[in-house]
Write an enzyme that holds these catalytic residues in place. Structure first.
Site, PDB file in Angstrom:
ATOM      1  CG  ASP A  95       3.908   7.290  -1.013  1.00  0.00           C
ATOM      2  OD1 ASP A  95       3.447   6.528  -0.237  1.00  0.00           O
ATOM      3  OD2 ASP A  95       3.256   7.845  -1.614  1.00  0.00           O
ATOM      4  CG  ASP A 122      -3.591  -4.596  -8.518  1.00  0.00           C
ATOM      5  OD1 ASP A 122      -3.284  -3.589  -7.652  1.00  0.00           O
ATOM      6  OD2 ASP A 122      -4.362  -5.479  -8.358  1.00  0.00           O
ATOM      7  CG  ASN A 124      -5.639   2.403  -7.328  1.00  0.00           C
ATOM      8  OD1 ASN A 124      -5.627   1.502  -8.275  1.00  0.00           O
ATOM      9  ND2 ASN A 124      -4.823   2.662  -6.194  1.00  0.00           N
ATOM     10  CD  GLU A 184       1.075   4.944  -2.211  1.00  0.00           C
ATOM     11  OE1 GLU A 184       1.279   4.810  -1.020  1.00  0.00           O
ATOM     12  OE2 GLU A 184       1.199   6.139  -2.733  1.00  0.00           O
TER      13      GLU A 184
END
Ligand code: GH3
Ligand code: MG
Ligand code: MG
Ligand code: MG
Length: 312
Positions: free
Chosen positions: A188, A205, A196, A232
């Site tokens: 993770d 992305d 983000n 993610e």
């Protein structure tokens, strides 16, 4: 192929593959190969083999998109060559069109039964040949494309959750049947929400694609797979791998992601890092609780332990 290249391929129309198609022509008489080559070489990459054995070797090394197969050949004939191909996992999906001077009904029947998808008689009409080849190649690329869409994650190009679920089940069964260990890594990205929020979703992305490519490069054995588990989070399945080996691999993975040096000013590390939870079972383990659950618990511990580390 790297994960990001697979993702790029998924976005292309399958028709783009037609121009790069590889066709193998198998015939013991080189003159027959020449005739077919004259018709097809303008549109496709044409290769030749003059025996069944040569054909199988070529297919194993080069994975052609279509095979045009003579029937009557010395040693191994075309029917037997095709049967052997259909029994090999790596070659079974390569379409085979028989091209033969035989004309009897039962001889044609044998070609279909051996696994051929079409049948042409010699002398081959160039117009028929060109169009049958185009039709079969189109079908093959459509099928490949649909299978890839079903198995791969569109953003990152690593396997998707559906493929993971299926692969994991098969490996659990293999582990029990062959008394072999099985390991799992839940991976993770740390502080990804902040990434983000600060760099934007599109940069997020791009970051996921880079991480996926990096993870893919760590796991080298053909039986190791990496999949996007969700958001993610990625998961690695490592069959026949002892827990000590997995720990070394986890450390290597963490270091490799660090060495990407992706700036993340809102992480205490200053760069993108990952945390990993490891789960492991030995072949004769009677504990049937899912490895995903165990790996997830270890991942939480790694997060609680400061992140940029592994537990398990
Ligand atoms: P932690 O260190 O505890 O893992 O914190 P975190 O911020 O990484 O964890 P959290 O689960 O709170 O946030 C995960 C974020 O991942 C939320 C979501 O915005 C982002 N994310 C999930 N899928 C995608 C995706 O496809 N693209 C992008 N850009 N972001 C995604
Ligand atoms: Mg022949
Ligand atoms: Mg996270
Ligand atoms: Mg998460």
């Amino acid at each position: 192929m790297s994960a990001s290249l697979i993702a790029k391929k998924l976005k292309q129309n399958y028709a783009a593959s037609l121009v790069q198609a590889k066709i193998l022509v198998v015939d013991d008489q080189p003159i027959n190969i020449q005739l077919i080559n004259q018709t097809l070489s303008q549109d496709y990459n044409v290769y030749m083999a003059t025996s069944g054995k040569q054909a199988i070797d070529f297919c194993l090394n080069n994975q052609p998109d279509l095979v045009l197969m003579d029937v009557v050949m010395p040693e191994m004939d075309g029917l037997e060559t095709c049967r052997q191909m259909k029994e090999m996992e790596e070659l079974a999906t390569i379409p085979v069109i028989f091209v033969t001077g035989l004309t009897e009904q039962d001889e044609e029947d044998e070609c279909w039964e051996a696994g051929g998808i079409d049948f042409l008689t010699k002398p081959v009409n160039p117009v028929t040949l060109r169009n049958r080849v185009k039709a079969q190649l189109t079908l093959k690329f459509q099928t490949d494309w649909l299978r890839d869409l079903a198995y791969f994650d569109g953003l990152t190009g690593v396997y998707n959750r559906r493929y993971f679920d299926d692969y994991y089940l098969r490996q659990i069964n293999h582990s029990k049947r062959c008394n072999q260990p099985l390991s799992l890594m839940m991976i993770d990205i740390d502080f990804f929400k902040q990434y983000n929020d600060n760099y934007g979703h599109l940069s997020g992305d791009d970051c996921l694609v880079m991480i996926a490519d990096c993870l893919q490069s760590v796991f080298q054995r053909p039986s190791d797979i990496i999949a996007r588990f969700g958001g993610e989070e990625f998961v690695a399945v490592l069959p026949d791998t002892e827990v000590e080996g997995v720990k070394l691999l986890a450390q290597k993975t963490i270091e490799k992601v660090q060495s990407l040096n992706i700036e993340h000013n809102h992480s205490p590390f200053g760069i993108i890092t990952i945390s990993i939870g490891i789960a492991h079972k030995s072949g004769n383990d009677l504990d049937d609780s899912p490895l995903t659950l165990k790996a997830d618990q270890q991942l939480y511990k790694a997060k609680a332990n400061g992140r940029n580390t592994f537990m398990g």
